[in-house]
Design an enzyme around this catalytic site. Structure first.
Site, PDB file in Angstrom:
ATOM      1  N   GLY A 215       0.817  -1.208   0.000  1.00 52.62           N
ATOM      2  CA  GLY A 215       0.000   0.000   0.000  1.00 52.62           C
ATOM      3  C   GLY A 215       0.849   1.257   0.000  1.00 52.62           C
ATOM      4  O   GLY A 215       1.925   1.322  -0.597  1.00 52.62           O
ATOM      5  N   SER A 216       0.390   2.258   0.706  1.00 50.78           N
ATOM      6  CA  SER A 216       1.030   3.571   0.668  1.00 50.78           C
ATOM      7  C   SER A 216       2.421   3.597   1.282  1.00 50.78           C
ATOM      8  O   SER A 216       3.171   4.553   1.064  1.00 50.78           O
ATOM      9  CB  SER A 216       0.153   4.606   1.369  1.00 50.78           C
ATOM     10  OG  SER A 216      -1.040   4.807   0.632  1.00 50.78           O
ATOM     11  N   ALA A 217       2.789   2.564   2.054  1.00 51.58           N
ATOM     12  CA  ALA A 217       4.151   2.516   2.583  1.00 51.58           C
ATOM     13  C   ALA A 217       5.170   2.447   1.439  1.00 51.58           C
ATOM     14  O   ALA A 217       6.306   2.906   1.578  1.00 51.58           O
ATOM     15  CB  ALA A 217       4.318   1.315   3.514  1.00 51.58           C
ATOM     16  N   PHE A 218       4.748   1.913   0.289  1.00 56.75           N
ATOM     17  CA  PHE A 218       5.639   1.814  -0.869  1.00 56.75           C
ATOM     18  C   PHE A 218       5.907   3.178  -1.502  1.00 56.75           C
ATOM     19  O   PHE A 218       6.839   3.316  -2.304  1.00 56.75           O
ATOM     20  CB  PHE A 218       5.020   0.870  -1.912  1.00 56.75           C
ATOM     21  CG  PHE A 218       5.932   0.571  -3.069  1.00 56.75           C
ATOM     22  CD1 PHE A 218       6.929  -0.384  -2.976  1.00 56.75           C
ATOM     23  CD2 PHE A 218       5.799   1.258  -4.283  1.00 56.75           C
ATOM     24  CE1 PHE A 218       7.774  -0.658  -4.042  1.00 56.75           C
ATOM     25  CE2 PHE A 218       6.630   0.993  -5.349  1.00 56.75           C
ATOM     26  CZ  PHE A 218       7.632   0.027  -5.223  1.00 56.75           C
ATOM     27  N   LYS A 219       5.119   4.178  -1.149  1.00 58.65           N
ATOM     28  CA  LYS A 219       5.303   5.506  -1.745  1.00 58.65           C
ATOM     29  C   LYS A 219       6.679   6.088  -1.449  1.00 58.65           C
ATOM     30  O   LYS A 219       7.157   6.967  -2.178  1.00 58.65           O
ATOM     31  CB  LYS A 219       4.203   6.453  -1.257  1.00 58.65           C
ATOM     32  CG  LYS A 219       2.830   6.103  -1.816  1.00 58.65           C
ATOM     33  CD  LYS A 219       1.727   6.938  -1.183  1.00 58.65           C
ATOM     34  CE  LYS A 219       0.354   6.533  -1.717  1.00 58.65           C
ATOM     35  NZ  LYS A 219      -0.753   7.241  -1.055  1.00 58.65           N
TER      36      LYS A 219
END
Length: 486
Positions: A215-219
């Site tokens: 999810g957004s942790a990959f951003k």
């Protein structure tokens, strides 16, 4: 008469030669296959005739051996078994070994040649050395904070020391007691069957063997790629990303969970986790650039060991542009282990120099003499130091004034990034709450710890109430506080 004696002597000599040839065949040519024959119990009897060496945490053994009085004499015991099971694994007389019990089996059983006082000593003397000990890098207070924080929920925590790669905590939940598998007989078989049919899959090491949509942790990875490629030169400048953002080649509109994401800067997008900005920037970077950056963080590495094998985290090598947009925000087929996401955070915290993670600090003989030691090694230069500094500032802002506020620690500098991964048709699959972070004491020259937390939320949970900042960040905070106290 003499002639008959000679013939008898020749026959006896021939029979003796045949016996010697057969003995040589059995002892030399067929010895390996006979040793491995399931009907041969001698290796198993010899293996368990002496106590097994111990696995140590902070200088204290978390394993032991007990005399069962049976033919397979010594059985493995575990101190706080469920707490350390994701580290030790199990050593079972019935089902073999796993994790450190497996990778360091030669040391723990005393058969590893490096435990011998002289080269080839074991082969010459035919003596087995007492089992050696394995000293881990785990910090008990951090392990306990992670274990208690998860509280039996499905999920995992991985924590690293950014400057060295030492694994300070490795927790998978729900867990199990490996001591219940140590011996033989019906109780062991019953426990094995129960554990392997349990819906919670307690024997799965979620920290290193399970991959999740990040999810957004990959951003953070996407932001690093945008800065490294030159797509973004000023993190505070408008990105040009529209809101809503229509995925290229489709009519699908990508939503945001927060306001103000239209034409927002990269810094704002990290602080408030704007999907549209990060997907837009990921498409501008392109597949080759994102694939290269993800690889430098450790994605797609199928050979990573700590020393146990780690499941490869995935970033697809081929995809359409709309799939690339989704992958840039940790969706589509992008998947990562908690250890991998701790590596992402550690690379940022350590100025872009990602250290190879390791769990075994050193190996000793039974008398405590060190025979082997692991040292910090550079795994990859994940990004330039200047890029890492900009990401540090953005992650700190996300904690101080953004979605990661629940990870803030008074008197310390904390950087973090939330993530909420929803997947399946119509987001019907189990949602995952993520938080990755790092922490630095006020008087310290460098960050002390990098953490990744993932929680498998209940399928029936309200999707609007599932956030990495709400569920996972408090656990990361507890682990970081324990690290800063040590």
């Amino acid at each position: 008469m003499i002639r008959y004696i000679r013939r008898a002597a020749a026959l006896c000599l021939l029979l003796l030669a045949a016996l010697l040839v057969n003995a040589a065949r059995v002892q030399i040519i067929e010895s390996t296959s006979l040793d491995k024959n399931p009907a041969n119990r001698r290796p198993a009897i010899a293996r368990y005739d002496e106590p097994r060496g111990d696995i140590l945490v902070a200088g204290k053994p978390v394993t032991g051996s007990k005399d069962s009085g049976q033919q397979l004499r010594y059985e493995r015991t575990y101190t706080q078994g469920p707490l350390y099971a994701p580290v030790t694994g199990y050593a079972s007389q019935t089902y073999g070994t796993s994790l450190i019990e497996n990778t360091e089996d030669g040391v723990l059983t005393g058969t590893d040649p490096m435990l011998a006082p002289l080269p080839f000593w074991n082969d010459i003397s035919r003596l087995q050395q007492p089992g050696g000990d394995v000293v881990t890098t785990i910090k008990p207070s951090m392990q306990r904070a992670a274990f208690d924080g998860l509280g039996g929920k499905r999920g995992a925590v991985a924590a690293l020391e950014p400057s060295t790669g030492k694994i300070l905590a490795l927790v998978s939940s729900p867990s199990y007691d490996p001591g219940l598998l140590s011996g033989t007989g019906p109780p062991v078989k019953t426990e094995w069957a129960r554990l392997n049919t349990s819906g919670g899959r307690p024997m799965l090491n979620r920290a290193i063997r399970q991959t999740y949509p990040p999810g957004s942790a990959f951003k953070i990875v996407t932001a690093a790629a945008a800065l490294e490629s030159g797509v973004v030169t000023d993190v505070d400048a408008p990105s040009g990303a529209p809101d809503p953002y229509v995925l290229p080649g489709t009519r699908t509109r990508l939503p945001n969970a927060t306001d103000g994401c239209g034409n927002a800067s990269l810094a704002y997008a990290i602080q408030w986790s704007c999907n549209t900005v990060m997907a837009y920037l990921g498409v501008k970077v392109g597949l080759p650039g994102l694939l290269d950056t993800a690889g430098r963080f450790g994605f797609n590495d199928r050979g990573l060991r700590i020393p146990s094998a780690v499941a490869a985290s995935n970033f697809d090598r081929r995809m359409t542009v709309d799939q690339l947009a989704l992958s840039s925000i940790g969706q589509f087929d992008t998947a990562a282990t908690p250890l991998q996401m701790a590596m992402v955070s550690a690379a940022v915290a350590n100025g872009g120099d990602l250290k190879r993670p390791y769990l075994v600090n050193r190996v000793t003989r039974s008398d405590g003499d060190t025979v082997a030691r692991n040292y910090p090694q550079s795994y990859q230069q994940a990004m330039n130091p200047a890029t890492a500094q900009q990401l540090q500032r953005m992650m700190v802002k996300a904690v101080e004034e953004g979605t990661g506020a629940n990870a803030a620690i008074e008197g310390a500098t904390v950087g973090g990034k939330t993530g909420t991964a929803q997947h399946g048709p119509g987001n019907s699959g189990r949602p995952y709450a993520w938080f990755i972070s790092w922490a630095q004491a006020a008087d310290a020259p460098q960050p002390a710890v990098a953490v990744a937390v993932v929680i498998e939320e209940d399928v029936s949970a309200d999707r609007g109430e599932i956030t990495g900042g709400g569920s996972a960040a408090p656990i990361a905070r507890a682990v970081m506080k324990a690290a800063l106290r040590d």
